[in-house]
Design a protein around this motif. Structure first.
Motif, PDB file in Angstrom:
ATOM      1  N   UNK A  46     -67.527 -45.484 -29.446  1.00 58.19           N
ATOM      2  CA  UNK A  46     -67.684 -46.907 -29.728  1.00 58.19           C
ATOM      3  C   UNK A  46     -67.673 -47.117 -31.232  1.00 58.19           C
ATOM      4  N   UNK A  47     -67.380 -48.336 -31.634  1.00 54.84           N
ATOM      5  CA  UNK A  47     -67.359 -48.656 -33.054  1.00 54.84           C
ATOM      6  C   UNK A  47     -68.781 -48.713 -33.608  1.00 54.84           C
ATOM      7  N   UNK A  48     -68.901 -48.585 -34.917  1.00 54.01           N
ATOM      8  CA  UNK A  48     -70.228 -48.621 -35.544  1.00 54.01           C
ATOM      9  C   UNK A  48     -70.917 -49.959 -35.330  1.00 54.01           C
ATOM     10  N   UNK A  49     -70.121 -51.000 -35.133  1.00 48.01           N
ATOM     11  CA  UNK A  49     -70.698 -52.331 -34.938  1.00 48.01           C
ATOM     12  C   UNK A  49     -71.113 -52.581 -33.487  1.00 48.01           C
ATOM     13  N   UNK A  50     -70.778 -51.658 -32.579  1.00 40.70           N
ATOM     14  CA  UNK A  50     -71.122 -51.815 -31.172  1.00 40.70           C
ATOM     15  C   UNK A  50     -72.454 -51.130 -30.873  1.00 40.70           C
ATOM     16  N   UNK A  51     -73.066 -51.516 -29.764  1.00 40.89           N
ATOM     17  CA  UNK A  51     -74.367 -50.975 -29.381  1.00 40.89           C
ATOM     18  C   UNK A  51     -74.257 -50.294 -28.026  1.00 40.89           C
ATOM     19  N   UNK A  52     -74.909 -49.130 -27.886  1.00 43.53           N
ATOM     20  CA  UNK A  52     -74.931 -48.426 -26.605  1.00 43.53           C
ATOM     21  C   UNK A  52     -76.304 -47.796 -26.424  1.00 43.53           C
ATOM     22  N   UNK A  53     -76.845 -47.912 -25.217  1.00 43.76           N
ATOM     23  CA  UNK A  53     -78.158 -47.344 -24.912  1.00 43.76           C
ATOM     24  C   UNK A  53     -78.161 -46.852 -23.470  1.00 43.76           C
ATOM     25  N   UNK A  54     -78.975 -45.844 -23.213  1.00 46.52           N
ATOM     26  CA  UNK A  54     -79.182 -45.380 -21.846  1.00 46.52           C
ATOM     27  C   UNK A  54     -80.274 -46.244 -21.235  1.00 46.52           C
ATOM     28  N   UNK A  55     -79.932 -46.952 -20.176  1.00 46.45           N
ATOM     29  CA  UNK A  55     -80.855 -47.931 -19.607  1.00 46.45           C
ATOM     30  C   UNK A  55     -81.293 -47.592 -18.190  1.00 46.45           C
ATOM     31  N   UNK A  56     -81.007 -46.375 -17.751  1.00 48.07           N
ATOM     32  CA  UNK A  56     -81.418 -45.941 -16.424  1.00 48.07           C
ATOM     33  C   UNK A  56     -81.205 -44.461 -16.276  1.00 48.07           C
ATOM     34  N   UNK A  57     -81.537 -43.938 -15.104  1.00 49.80           N
ATOM     35  CA  UNK A  57     -81.402 -42.503 -14.852  1.00 49.80           C
ATOM     36  C   UNK A  57     -79.967 -42.039 -15.057  1.00 49.80           C
ATOM     37  N   UNK A  58     -79.023 -42.802 -14.572  1.00 48.85           N
ATOM     38  CA  UNK A  58     -77.605 -42.483 -14.747  1.00 48.85           C
ATOM     39  C   UNK A  58     -76.867 -43.772 -15.081  1.00 48.85           C
ATOM     40  N   UNK A  59     -77.365 -44.483 -16.071  1.00 50.76           N
ATOM     41  CA  UNK A  59     -76.852 -45.813 -16.407  1.00 50.76           C
ATOM     42  C   UNK A  59     -76.851 -46.019 -17.919  1.00 50.76           C
ATOM     43  N   UNK A  60     -75.769 -46.627 -18.413  1.00 50.21           N
ATOM     44  CA  UNK A  60     -75.650 -46.945 -19.836  1.00 50.21           C
ATOM     45  C   UNK A  60     -75.233 -48.405 -19.976  1.00 50.21           C
ATOM     46  N   UNK A  61     -75.744 -49.056 -21.015  1.00 59.43           N
ATOM     47  CA  UNK A  61     -75.375 -50.438 -21.303  1.00 59.43           C
ATOM     48  C   UNK A  61     -74.784 -50.505 -22.703  1.00 59.43           C
ATOM     49  N   UNK A  62     -73.629 -51.162 -22.811  1.00 56.73           N
ATOM     50  CA  UNK A  62     -72.950 -51.343 -24.095  1.00 56.73           C
ATOM     51  C   UNK A  62     -72.851 -52.831 -24.386  1.00 56.73           C
ATOM     52  N   UNK A  63     -73.030 -53.194 -25.648  1.00 54.45           N
ATOM     53  CA  UNK A  63     -72.888 -54.585 -26.079  1.00 54.45           C
ATOM     54  C   UNK A  63     -71.975 -54.619 -27.293  1.00 54.45           C
ATOM     55  N   UNK A  64     -71.047 -55.551 -27.301  1.00 52.54           N
ATOM     56  CA  UNK A  64     -70.100 -55.632 -28.402  1.00 52.54           C
ATOM     57  C   UNK A  64     -69.686 -57.079 -28.651  1.00 52.54           C
ATOM     58  N   UNK A  65     -69.501 -57.428 -29.889  1.00 50.02           N
ATOM     59  CA  UNK A  65     -69.050 -58.769 -30.247  1.00 50.02           C
ATOM     60  C   UNK A  65     -67.653 -58.743 -30.816  1.00 50.02           C
ATOM     61  N   UNK A  66     -67.035 -59.903 -30.897  1.00 44.45           N
ATOM     62  CA  UNK A  66     -65.688 -60.054 -31.466  1.00 44.45           C
ATOM     63  C   UNK A  66     -64.685 -59.130 -30.799  1.00 44.45           C
ATOM     64  N   UNK A  67     -64.687 -59.122 -29.476  1.00 41.82           N
ATOM     65  CA  UNK A  67     -63.774 -58.270 -28.724  1.00 41.82           C
ATOM     66  C   UNK A  67     -63.031 -59.106 -27.694  1.00 41.82           C
ATOM     67  N   UNK A  68     -61.770 -58.816 -27.513  1.00 44.75           N
ATOM     68  CA  UNK A  68     -60.985 -59.482 -26.482  1.00 44.75           C
ATOM     69  C   UNK A  68     -61.412 -58.976 -25.111  1.00 44.75           C
ATOM     70  N   UNK A  69     -61.546 -59.880 -24.153  1.00 43.99           N
ATOM     71  CA  UNK A  69     -62.064 -59.499 -22.844  1.00 43.99           C
ATOM     72  C   UNK A  69     -61.154 -58.504 -22.137  1.00 43.99           C
ATOM     73  N   UNK A  70     -59.841 -58.679 -22.247  1.00 40.77           N
ATOM     74  CA  UNK A  70     -58.918 -57.743 -21.609  1.00 40.77           C
ATOM     75  C   UNK A  70     -59.069 -56.344 -22.196  1.00 40.77           C
ATOM     76  N   UNK A  71     -59.289 -56.261 -23.509  1.00 37.56           N
ATOM     77  CA  UNK A  71     -59.475 -54.962 -24.152  1.00 37.56           C
ATOM     78  C   UNK A  71     -60.766 -54.305 -23.672  1.00 37.56           C
ATOM     79  N   UNK A  72     -61.809 -55.100 -23.472  1.00 33.75           N
ATOM     80  CA  UNK A  72     -63.074 -54.561 -22.973  1.00 33.75           C
ATOM     81  C   UNK A  72     -62.910 -54.009 -21.561  1.00 33.75           C
ATOM     82  N   UNK A  73     -62.187 -54.734 -20.720  1.00 36.23           N
ATOM     83  CA  UNK A  73     -61.927 -54.262 -19.355  1.00 36.23           C
ATOM     84  C   UNK A  73     -61.112 -52.974 -19.381  1.00 36.23           C
ATOM     85  N   UNK A  74     -60.146 -52.921 -20.291  1.00 36.68           N
ATOM     86  CA  UNK A  74     -59.294 -51.735 -20.417  1.00 36.68           C
ATOM     87  C   UNK A  74     -60.140 -50.518 -20.788  1.00 36.68           C
ATOM     88  N   UNK A  75     -60.997 -50.689 -21.777  1.00 41.99           N
ATOM     89  CA  UNK A  75     -61.871 -49.604 -22.216  1.00 41.99           C
ATOM     90  C   UNK A  75     -62.764 -49.134 -21.068  1.00 41.99           C
TER      91      UNK A  75
END
Length: 385
Positions: free
Chosen positions: A217-246
């Protein structure tokens, strides 16, 4: 035909296909300094370049070109037997921003669509996501295999859920204030088990996934482990199609990695996707907790339906129309518990085809209802006349 040996370049390489020298020069002016580039005057030349240069990470193509237009080029790319070509991100350059053209390009397999008047910052941001943030599926997959196989998994120093919530709230507020997009991804990993005694993910898998997500992920993006086998990512200024692709590529890489050496088991990776541009009708009253909750709910739904891939608003609506999906969705989530294999709904399969994911559709064709298969066979007979 000779193929260029892979080289190591600091800058990602972009292929620009457009018969207009002015348009090519304008795009090059935007990206030079941050990206390497190659040029093609038409789709045929672009195709030849893709075949001989394995270092191209993103294709930017016009729709109207001689010899082979953009739609023809997309058809060849998405139908290629070469994995690196078939899965490459393709950005379509359009003279307008009409929804009809966007939908047609997406149906043909385009990853993103930009207008010819796009600004430098916006273009660079989109290309950065597609070339650096979006590591190729095989790179992620091989790295995941290597980390687990050689016990090279390090302790990942990811932010806590509370830290993520605080930082993401600031990122969301800035996105709303500046009328930018904001996306939350929730990745849940589980096991599809044919044997009830096995319900635990292989050692090191979850830590390895966290380690690789943090790297990609980019330095401006956020990622955290939020469950036993779960991760949550948050990002701004991103195209929705690109996010789905990733998200789709990451999920497929996790599920395809050779980590479970048991024919009775297979990994499932489902990602709930929520975006201000696609989900939030009233952005002023959206909080990060609300968006993260929606993403988690969608990931759980996909996981419990044994679907590897993304679940956005459209996929959620389709899955919830199935009684089985509704029943599964209300069960408590146990990410590593046994999950019965399911057949995606027909609208989901159609959506996958539009996204160029034919390879994921083929294994399910023989499981379609008999009456639907008969309808498909009749259509094929009509086309063959």
């Amino acid at each position: 035909m000779a193929t260029l040996a892979p080289d190591i370049s600091v800058k990602p390489r972009v292929l620009i296909a457009d018969d207009s020298r002015i348009v090519r020069a304008s795009l090059i002016k935007h990206i030079e300094g941050m990206f390497e580039f190659r040029e093609a005057l038409n789709g045929e030349e672009a195709w030849e370049t893709l075949l001989i240069d394995p270092n191209i990470r993103v294709v930017i193509t016009d729709l109207t070109m001689p010899k082979l237009d953009g739609y023809g080029l997309l058809q060849r790319i998405r139908g290629s037997k070469i994995g690196r070509i078939r899965d490459i991100p393709v950005v379509v350059v359009s003279g307008s921003d009409e929804n009809a053209e966007r939908e047609r390009a997406k149906a043909a397999g385009a990853t993103d669509l930009i207008t010819k008047g796009i600004g430098t910052a916006q273009l660079l941001s989109r290309l950065d996501i597609l070339s650096k943030l979006v590591a190729t599926q095989r790179e992620f997959e091989h790295s995941l295999e290597a980390l687990v196989r050689h016990a090279q998994v390090e302790t990942v120093d990811l932010p806590s859920a509370d830290v993520l919530r605080t930082q993401a709230a600031v990122l969301l507020a800035n996105a709303v204030k500046n009328r930018k997009n904001f996306v939350v991804l929730n990745v849940c990993v589980g096991l599809r088990c044919l044997s009830p005694e096995q319900s635990v993910l292989p050692a090191g898998v979850v830590d390895a996934i966290g380690q690789l997500l943090q790297r990609n992920v980019r330095q401006t993006d956020l990622v955290a482990r939020t469950g036993e086998a779960e991760f949550t990512l948050a990002t701004g200024s991103i195209n929705f199609d690109a996010a789905r692709y990733f998200a789709r590529r990451v999920c497929k890489a996790i599920a395809s990695a050779d980590l479970v050496h048991d024919d009775r088991l297979s990994l499932i990776a489902s990602c709930g996707v929520v975006s201000l541009s696609d989900d939030a009708e009233d952005t002023q009253h959206r909080t990060f907790d609300t968006l993260a909750g929606m993403a988690h709910r969608r990931a759980v739904l996909g996981l419990n339906c044994a679907l590897t891939g993304i679940v956005g608003r459209t996929e959620e609506e389709v899955l919830l129309r199935s009684r089985a999906a509704v029943s599964a969705a209300v069960q408590p989530l146990v990410p590593s518990a046994s999950i019965d294999a399911g057949v995606p709904e027909v609208p989901v399969l159609v959506q996958w085809i539009r996204e160029g994911r034919q390879a994921e559709v083929l294994p399910h064709l023989d499981k379609l209802p008999a009456d639907l298969r008969a309808l498909v066979e009749l259509a094929l007979q009509q086309d063959g006349r």
